[in-house]
Every structure is written in structure tokens, then in C-alpha cells.
Motif scaffolding. Structure first.
Motif, short mmCIF file in Angstrom:
data_model
loop_
_atom_site.label_atom_id
_atom_site.label_comp_id
_atom_site.label_asym_id
_atom_site.label_seq_id
_atom_site.Cartn_x
_atom_site.Cartn_y
_atom_site.Cartn_z
N GLU A 115 0.81 -1.21 0.00
CA GLU A 115 0.00 0.00 0.00
C GLU A 115 0.85 1.27 0.00
O GLU A 115 2.01 1.27 0.42
N HIS A 149 -2.55 -0.76 10.88
CA HIS A 149 -2.02 -2.05 10.44
C HIS A 149 -3.09 -3.14 10.41
O HIS A 149 -2.96 -4.12 9.67
N SER A 150 -4.19 -2.97 11.16
CA SER A 150 -5.20 -4.03 11.24
C SER A 150 -6.53 -3.62 10.59
O SER A 150 -7.55 -4.27 10.80
N LYS A 184 -9.10 -2.71 7.20
CA LYS A 184 -9.36 -3.26 5.88
C LYS A 184 -8.56 -2.47 4.84
O LYS A 184 -8.23 -1.30 5.06
N PRO A 185 -8.26 -3.09 3.69
CA PRO A 185 -7.41 -2.44 2.70
C PRO A 185 -7.86 -1.05 2.26
O PRO A 185 -7.03 -0.17 2.06
N ARG A 196 1.42 -5.23 8.85
CA ARG A 196 0.31 -5.00 7.94
C ARG A 196 0.14 -6.15 6.95
O ARG A 196 -0.97 -6.61 6.68
N THR A 197 1.25 -6.63 6.42
CA THR A 197 1.20 -7.70 5.44
C THR A 197 0.70 -9.00 6.05
O THR A 197 -0.04 -9.78 5.42
N HIS A 255 -1.42 -9.13 8.51
CA HIS A 255 -2.86 -8.92 8.69
C HIS A 255 -3.61 -9.18 7.38
O HIS A 255 -4.74 -9.70 7.41
N LEU A 256 -2.98 -8.84 6.25
CA LEU A 256 -3.62 -9.03 4.95
C LEU A 256 -3.47 -10.46 4.44
O LEU A 256 -3.85 -10.76 3.30
N LYS A 257 -2.92 -11.35 5.28
CA LYS A 257 -2.80 -12.77 4.97
C LYS A 257 -1.88 -13.04 3.78
O LYS A 257 -2.08 -14.00 3.02
N ARG A 258 -0.85 -12.22 3.64
CA ARG A 258 0.14 -12.47 2.60
C ARG A 258 1.38 -13.10 3.24
O ARG A 258 1.78 -12.72 4.34
N LYS A 301 -0.71 -13.29 -2.13
CA LYS A 301 -1.82 -13.40 -1.20
C LYS A 301 -2.24 -14.87 -1.06
O LYS A 301 -2.23 -15.63 -2.02
#
Length: 266
Positions: free
Chosen positions: A61, A111-112, A114-115, A240-241, A243-246, A265
Motif C-alpha cells: 500500500e 495495520h489491522s 481493511k485495505p 500490515r502484510t 494482517h492481509l494474509k500475505r 496473497k
């Protein structure tokens, strides 16, 4: 006790900044006022530039890319400040420290989320804080005011880091390393300020000229805090990454330079 290597006149003329650090002026070259304090800013220029580019290539992001660019701006501003010791360049160093920290606060705070969840109220608050600090500092010109505002942001970042650790314990080792490295820089910065005359005497009377740069503690402040801040950028993006499940992990390039290895992802 008078130092054996007194300040000299140089290309940029008499200093106009409200601060003149412990390094003797124009000793190494007439074109750079504080040589070691200047070149040590490389640590805040090259790594964040590469980091921002890597984040962009990996599709992270915008806030993370701006974090790298913000530290780059601080490094460039600090370079010109220590090179010239002019008041205008001092502002180019100190004010970006506030703006950069505000970018860090926003990034870590979110960091937690939604995108596509942008907090307009927090953006407005941070912009208002930055503008208020800028206007007040331009009026009062008191470095203690700037240092107090900056310290407030640093402590707030520590709080946000604690919150991110609760969500993602995986970042603890790197977060601890970031904080410890930064704290070491803060320690040597205070030693440099408190024992300047003794350090100048040591450089002129005790240390050989080749070893004297080791006592340039403000330059070490740049190195330690620049490294700690770079690690913070990685830690923030790491949390952050995750949290985004990457898939991601902080790895070492050549066993020396840490970087965020980001996968696809899940």
C-alpha cells in the motif's frame, strides 16, 4: 579547555542555524561544515530509497511506500543542514522529522484495518498537528519545542508498536531490535551534547586523526536512529502484510541488510 581543532570558516559562511553540533566545522573540507555528521546521513538515504522501490514493486500500500520516502526526505534534509549549518537547511532537516513521524503513526495505527479503510479524521488530525508545529516553530525558533513534539510522536509510535505486537507476536524480535537500536542512538546523542568539550579534547589530544571520527557521536546518532527507523518501516509493513494474509518475513540480504520478503496473497 580549548580544542586543538577549532571551527574554521568555509564555503557556506558563518552558521545561521540555531544549533551547531559538537563536530568541529570545516575541518575535513571547506565545502562541508560538519563532514561526519553529513555523510552519516547515507544510512537514511540509500536503504529507505531501495525499501520504497521494493514495496512499490511488491504492490504494498501507498502508506508503506511513503514511509520509505519520508525517511529519505529526512536524510536529505539532514545532509544539507549539516553540510551548510544554515537556518533554512535546519528547517529542511527538523520539520520533515515531524512529517515523517506522522506518516509512521498513521501507517502503524492502521495495520489491522481493511485495505480500503482510510481514516480521514486521523489524516486531518495529523496534518493539523504538523501544520501547528510548523507555524509555532517558525515563530519561536526554539529547538526544545521541536524536540518535545518529536519525542511525543516517538512515544506514540512505541504505543502503536505495542498494539501491533499484541496482534502479531511474530514481529517482536524485529520490533525490539528497532527500538533498541533507536534507543542506543538517543543515548549517544545525549552523551555528545553533555560531554562535547571532553570529546573535542579527546579528538585533538588523545586519538590519532584516523581514529578521531569514532568520537563523532552525532554521526553515530544518525547511524543508529537511521537504522532503527528503517527497521521500524519494515516492522510496520510486516505487521500490515501479516494482517492481509500475505506470506512475508524479514530476511537478510547478504547476511547484512534486512528486507521484507513478500509473497503472494493466500
Amino acid at each position: 579547555m580549548a580544542p586543538a581543532l577549532p571551527d574554521r570558516e568555509g564555503f557556506w559562511g558563518e552558521p545561521t542555524s540555531t544549533l551547531d553540533w559538537c563536530e568541529e566545522n570545516y575541518v575535513v573540507t571547506p565545502y562541508i561544515a560538519e563532514f561526519w555528521n553529513t555523510i552519516s546521513n547515507v544510512i537514511m538515504i540509500i536503504p529507505p530509497t531501495v525499501c520504497a522501490y521494493q514495496f512499490w514493486k511488491k504492490g504494498l500500500e501507498l502508506r508503506h511506500i511513503l514511509s520509505g520516502i519520508s525517511l529519505l526526505a529526512v536524510g536529505v534534509g539532514s545532509w544539507f543542514f549539516h553540510m551548510t549549518l544554515l537556518y533554512e537547511m535546519q528547517l529542511l532537516d527538523e520539520l520533515p522529522m515531524i512529517y515523517c513521524s506522522c506518516v509512521f503513526v498513521y501507517t502503524l495505527n492502521h495495520h489491522s484495518r481493511k485495505p480500503d479503510d482510510w481514516s480521514k479524521s486521523m489524516i486531518l488530525y495529523l496534518i493539523s498537528f504538523s501544520v501547528s508545529v510548523t507555524i509555532t516553530y517558525l515563530y519561536c525558533k526554539n529547538p526544545v519545542f521541536h524536540q518535545t513534539c518529536y519525542a511525543f510522536l516517538v512515544f506514540y509510535l512505541i504505543y502503536e508498536a505495542y498494539r501491533s505486537i499484541l496482534n502479531h507476536p511474530e514481529i517482536i524480535p524485529w520490533a525490539a531490535l528497532s527500538l533498541g537500536t533507536y534507543a542506543t542512538g538517543f543515548l549517544v546523542w545525549n552523551i555528545d551534547n553533555a560531554f562535547c568539550q571532553s570529546l573535542r579534547h579527546a579528538r585533538s589530544e588523545v586519538f590519532h586523526s584516523a581514529a578521531a571520527p569514532v568520537t563523532q557521536l552525532h554521526a553515530w546518532w544518525h547511524i543508529f536512529t537511521g537504522t532503527g527507523t528503517y527497521l521500524h518501516i519494515l516492522v510496520s509493513a510486516y505487521a500490515r502484510t501479516l494482517h492481509l494474509k500475505r506470506q512475508c518475513d524479514i530476511k537478510m540480504l547478504g547476511g547484512v541488510i534486512p528486507y521484507l520478503d513478500v509473497g503472494n496473497k493466500v
